[in-house]
Design a protein around this motif. Structure first.
Motif, PDB file in Angstrom:
ATOM      1  N   LEU A  40       0.829  -1.207   0.000  1.00 56.01           N
ATOM      2  CA  LEU A  40       0.000   0.000   0.000  1.00 56.01           C
ATOM      3  C   LEU A  40       0.866   1.260   0.000  1.00 56.01           C
ATOM      4  CD1 LEU A  40      -2.869  -0.968   2.471  1.00 56.01           C
ATOM      5  CD2 LEU A  40      -2.747  -1.250  -0.010  1.00 56.01           C
ATOM      6  N   GLY A  41       2.004   1.202   0.680  1.00 53.29           N
ATOM      7  CA  GLY A  41       2.910   2.352   0.653  1.00 53.29           C
ATOM      8  C   GLY A  41       3.456   2.607  -0.736  1.00 53.29           C
ATOM      9  N   ALA A  42       3.827   1.533  -1.455  1.00 57.71           N
ATOM     10  CA  ALA A  42       4.299   1.692  -2.826  1.00 57.71           C
ATOM     11  C   ALA A  42       3.200   2.241  -3.723  1.00 57.71           C
ATOM     12  CB  ALA A  42       4.796   0.347  -3.358  1.00 57.71           C
ATOM     13  N   ALA A  43       1.959   1.770  -3.506  1.00 53.22           N
ATOM     14  CA  ALA A  43       0.834   2.293  -4.284  1.00 53.22           C
ATOM     15  C   ALA A  43       0.608   3.774  -4.002  1.00 53.22           C
ATOM     16  CB  ALA A  43      -0.431   1.490  -3.979  1.00 53.22           C
ATOM     17  N   ALA A  44       0.765   4.178  -2.743  1.00 50.05           N
ATOM     18  CA  ALA A  44       0.601   5.592  -2.395  1.00 50.05           C
ATOM     19  C   ALA A  44       1.667   6.446  -3.078  1.00 50.05           C
ATOM     20  CB  ALA A  44       0.682   5.764  -0.878  1.00 50.05           C
ATOM     21  N   TRP A  45       2.902   5.963  -3.091  1.00 49.29           N
ATOM     22  CA  TRP A  45       3.977   6.706  -3.775  1.00 49.29           C
ATOM     23  C   TRP A  45       3.647   6.883  -5.260  1.00 49.29           C
ATOM     24  CZ3 TRP A  45       8.441   9.210  -2.398  1.00 49.29           C
ATOM     25  CH2 TRP A  45       9.322   9.519  -3.426  1.00 49.29           C
ATOM     26  N   ALA A  46       3.194   5.822  -5.913  1.00 49.48           N
ATOM     27  CA  ALA A  46       2.860   5.912  -7.329  1.00 49.48           C
ATOM     28  C   ALA A  46       1.662   6.822  -7.559  1.00 49.48           C
ATOM     29  CB  ALA A  46       2.574   4.513  -7.885  1.00 49.48           C
ATOM     30  N   ALA A  47       0.676   6.768  -6.666  1.00 47.17           N
ATOM     31  CA  ALA A  47      -0.509   7.624  -6.818  1.00 47.17           C
ATOM     32  C   ALA A  47      -0.129   9.099  -6.685  1.00 47.17           C
ATOM     33  CB  ALA A  47      -1.558   7.241  -5.781  1.00 47.17           C
ATOM     34  N   VAL A  48       0.720   9.420  -5.721  1.00 48.42           N
ATOM     35  CA  VAL A  48       1.179  10.804  -5.564  1.00 48.42           C
ATOM     36  C   VAL A  48       1.971  11.234  -6.795  1.00 48.42           C
ATOM     37  CG1 VAL A  48       2.738  12.284  -4.239  1.00 48.42           C
ATOM     38  CG2 VAL A  48       1.153  10.760  -3.056  1.00 48.42           C
ATOM     39  N   THR A  49       2.795  10.329  -7.325  1.00 50.69           N
ATOM     40  CA  THR A  49       3.535  10.635  -8.554  1.00 50.69           C
ATOM     41  C   THR A  49       2.589  10.951  -9.700  1.00 50.69           C
ATOM     42  OG1 THR A  49       5.389   9.220  -7.885  1.00 50.69           O
ATOM     43  CG2 THR A  49       5.190   9.725 -10.231  1.00 50.69           C
ATOM     44  N   ALA A  50       1.520  10.165  -9.826  1.00 56.38           N
ATOM     45  CA  ALA A  50       0.545  10.399 -10.889  1.00 56.38           C
ATOM     46  C   ALA A  50      -0.101  11.772 -10.753  1.00 56.38           C
ATOM     47  CB  ALA A  50      -0.520   9.304 -10.867  1.00 56.38           C
ATOM     48  N   VAL A  51      -0.502  12.138  -9.543  1.00 55.30           N
ATOM     49  CA  VAL A  51      -1.149  13.439  -9.321  1.00 55.30           C
ATOM     50  C   VAL A  51      -0.181  14.577  -9.633  1.00 55.30           C
ATOM     51  CG1 VAL A  51      -2.160  14.945  -7.571  1.00 55.30           C
ATOM     52  CG2 VAL A  51      -2.781  12.518  -7.639  1.00 55.30           C
ATOM     53  N   ILE A  52       1.076  14.446  -9.196  1.00 53.41           N
ATOM     54  CA  ILE A  52       2.073  15.485  -9.453  1.00 53.41           C
ATOM     55  C   ILE A  52       2.276  15.689 -10.949  1.00 53.41           C
ATOM     56  CG2 ILE A  52       4.543  15.986  -9.282  1.00 53.41           C
ATOM     57  CD1 ILE A  52       4.498  14.801  -6.491  1.00 53.41           C
TER      58      ILE A  52
END
Length: 664
Positions: free
Chosen positions: A37-49
């Motif tokens: 879930l932490g890796a998914a959160a990092w990727a999701a934040v990357t997508a938004v940025i």
């Protein structure tokens, strides 16, 4: 050391998300899913940025991911999820400490495997850090997805060449989740504690010891990550129908978010699973829409960014495919919203949604088969070869799984079994349907379909674990329905007959004597990177054997002892877009010998005997060997010119003709 800190930070963010997902999730599930879930959160934040055009830096991505973890922690505190007992707190703290120790151990023993795709992911991550979302980065993201690239970018930021820990930590997370959920599920079905632990451990060992699982535990790719997310999502949905008030649905939505950022088509697999779950009626459509809103929004946001602002399409993603994924995400959201507005829709159609889904995927498969029969047939053929017949990397695993899956039809039904039975079936059907949208699947360990079945393997093994575990309390009504009307006998007959037929096909496949042959002459003419073993060992993939220099050479194979054979098959080139490699066999002679001294000609290009050679395709030729009698040696005399280097993709000596459906 910085890579350990990055991994532990993602673990803590994921743990916060797990606590915020809902009530009463087991501590083992929270700890097992935390890193994912932490890796998914990092990727999701990357997508938004990247979508918002914010400069992508360690500060923006790091603060964004930390903000997600902090917000989740505050939400969990507001809902009382942080009111843990002392024992629960010690368990979570111990899990974090153990994770840190294992991460540190992982940096000491680096078993990473890198292929061409791995290098692309690593370099794309670095380019994302150095150049931002440039045209070349966007083009690579279309074929490589965001999560693995964003993690490689994070590793580069903290001073590592690549994220050496991601694959083993993902394997650790998947094994922890399988064992925890397996034991818990068997206990819920009536099995004793000891039986549940033994059965879950043996099943985990059964697939975790397979070659491809071990290989991808170190292979820098997205395959094992996708498997972990898909397993977490589907099993969480099964638990969500048993405990609808717990946090299982939120955990499934978070897992499908990670899956959508790990694979280009990951969002579609998440939607297929959610549609089956929706047909059960376990939760109201309004709640499902509310919980799944982040998954639908993030997947749609990133796919829209690629569609409307990306460069030209690739083999994996083009404008049409991206538009279809966006339409599917929007359509599912509209369906949930419409079910709130018109209760008759929820009452009449939602309970039948799983059949509608199956019919839609089946219709798409039929349309593509009619439109491109050769492509679909080739994809079916090589996938069957890879899984059941010639894929040495799987061994007999999928043959055993097929037999057990058919015998599972004779077992009492599980509660909400369609999540697994229909979900697995639709996965394979959709996987074959996808081949109509791209180049055909190919024989080899790196084939897309061959790698994709690793995603569903943990789910398949989990389903078989529940169906066959001793001590499971049967459902009397389900067993009575199964045994009525001859269905039990019919299921046994069908399972036994199909398994026996596939077993016979597997047993009578032609043997390739060249795979165990020794090179008696000519091995030194090939370079170390493109050695002759690539052609002999069946790696008809992205690897080939090529001579180090142009001009003539002699290659002699020793089959070990005198034997009879039927066909010599050679693939001497590869025709593919952008590769520019053509068949180079133009002046050569094949010979056989029983003793290495007296030689018989099989085919000589200068003799003009075209009847002694059969053209299978532009680059594949077959030479009949039945008339050669018994022989031990096979020799190629290559008479290439000064500007021609011998190149072989595959060289096989078959015991009997490989023609037919399962020809490689």
């Amino acid at each position: 050391m910085n890579l350990i800190g990055l991994s532990v930070g993602l673990f803590l963010v994921g743990l916060s998300l797990g606590l915020a997902a809902g009530r009463r999730l087991p501590l083992g599930v929270l700890a097992g899913s935390a890193y994912l879930l932490g890796a998914a959160a990092w990727a999701a934040v990357t997508a938004v940025i990247l979508v918002l055009g914010i400069p992508y830096t360690l500060i923006s991505a790091g603060l964004g991911t930390a903000a997600v973890g902090l917000a989740a922690l505050l939400w969990a505190r507001r809902r009382g999820e942080l009111n843990l007992s002392r024992a629960q707190g010690l368990v979570l703290a111990g899990s974090g400490l153990l994770f840190t120790l294992l991460a540190a151990l992982g940096t000491r023993f680096n078993f990473s495997q890198a292929t061409g795709d791995s290098v692309v992911k690593i370099l794309t991550g670095r380019a994302l850090v150095l150049d931002g979302l440039s045209a070349s980065v966007q083009a690579n993201l279309q074929g490589n997805s965001l999560l693995p690239v964003s993690l490689q970018a994070a590793a580069y930021w903290v001073g590592a060449e690549y994220h050496v820990l991601h694959q083993p930590l993902t394997a650790l997370s998947l094994c922890t989740l399988f064992l925890t959920l397996g034991v818990r599920s068997l206990r819920a079905l009536g099995a004793q504690a000891g039986t549940a632990r033994t059965a879950a451990g043996l099943t985990l060992g059964g697939f975790a010891a397979s070659y491809l699982f071990l290989f991808h535990s170190g292979h820098i790719h997205d395959n094992l990550t996708a498997a972990a997310f898909l397993f977490t999502g589907m099993v969480s949905l099964w638990w969500a129908q048993r405990e609808p008030e717990a946090g299982w649905l939120g955990l499934a939505a978070a897992a499908f978010t990670g899956l959508s950022l790990t694979r280009i088509d990951g969002a579609l697999y998440g939607l297929l699973s959610l549609a089956v779950f929706l047909s059960l009626g376990a939760v109201p459509p309004a709640r499902l829409l509310r919980v799944c809103a982040p998954f639908l929004a993030l997947a749609g946001l990133w796919m829209g960014r690629i569609l409307f602002f990306g460069p030209s399409g690739t083999n994996y993603l083009n404008a049409g495919n991206a538009a279809f994924i966006l339409a599917a995400l929007a359509g599912f959201a509209l369906l949930l919203a419409a079910a709130q507005r018109w209760p008759s829709l929820a009452r009449v159609w939602l309970p039948r949604l799983h059949w509608v889904e199956l019919a839609a995927v089946g219709l798409a498969f039929a349309v593509f088969t009619l439109a491109a029969p050769q492509t679909m047939l080739q994809s079916l053929r090589v996938t069957a070869d890879n899984l059941l017949f010639k894929g040495w990397w799987w061994g007999p695993l999928w043959l055993v799984v097929l037999g057990l899956g058919l015998l599972a039809l004779t077992q009492p039904a599980l509660p909400a079994e369609r999540i697994f039975s229909l979900g697995i079936g639709v996965f394979f059907l959709f996987l074959m349907t996808e081949s109509g949208l791209r180049d055909p699947y190919r024989y080899g360990i790196g084939d897309s379909a061959n790698r994709a079945v690793l995603h569903i393997l943990p789910v398949v093994m989990f389903y078989l674990l529940l169906k066959f575990s001793p001590g499971r309390a049967p459902d009397p009504s389900a067993e009575a329905r199964l045994r009525s009307g001859g269905r039990y006998a019919a299921a046994l007959l069908m399972a036994g007959g199909l398994f026996a037929g596939v077993s016979l096909l597997w047993a009578f496949q032609p043997q390739d004597y060249a795979r165990s042959a020794q090179v008696a002459e000519g091995a030194a003419a090939f370079t170390e990177e493109t050695g002759i073993e690539w052609a002999l060992r069946g790696f008809a993939d992205e690897r080939f054997a090529q001579a180090g220099n142009s001009g003539p050479l002699t290659l002699t194979l020793d089959l070990g002892h005198v034997r009879r054979a039927s066909v010599l098959e050679v693939k001497s080139g590869y025709q593919g877009e952008g590769r520019g490699i053509a068949a180079v066999f133009s002046d050569y002679r094949w010979e056989t010998s029983a003793d290495g001294r007296a030689w018989q000609v099989v085919y000589d290009s200068r003799a003009g005997d075209a009847g002694r050679r059969r053209t299978v395709s532009e680059t594949v030729y077959q030479y009949p060997l039945a008339q050669q009698g018994e022989f031990r040696y096979v020799r190629l005399r290559y008479r290439g010119g000064p500007d021609q280097r011998l190149m072989l993709w595959r060289l096989s000596v078959y015991s009997h003709s490989p023609d037919g459906f399962f020809r490689p």
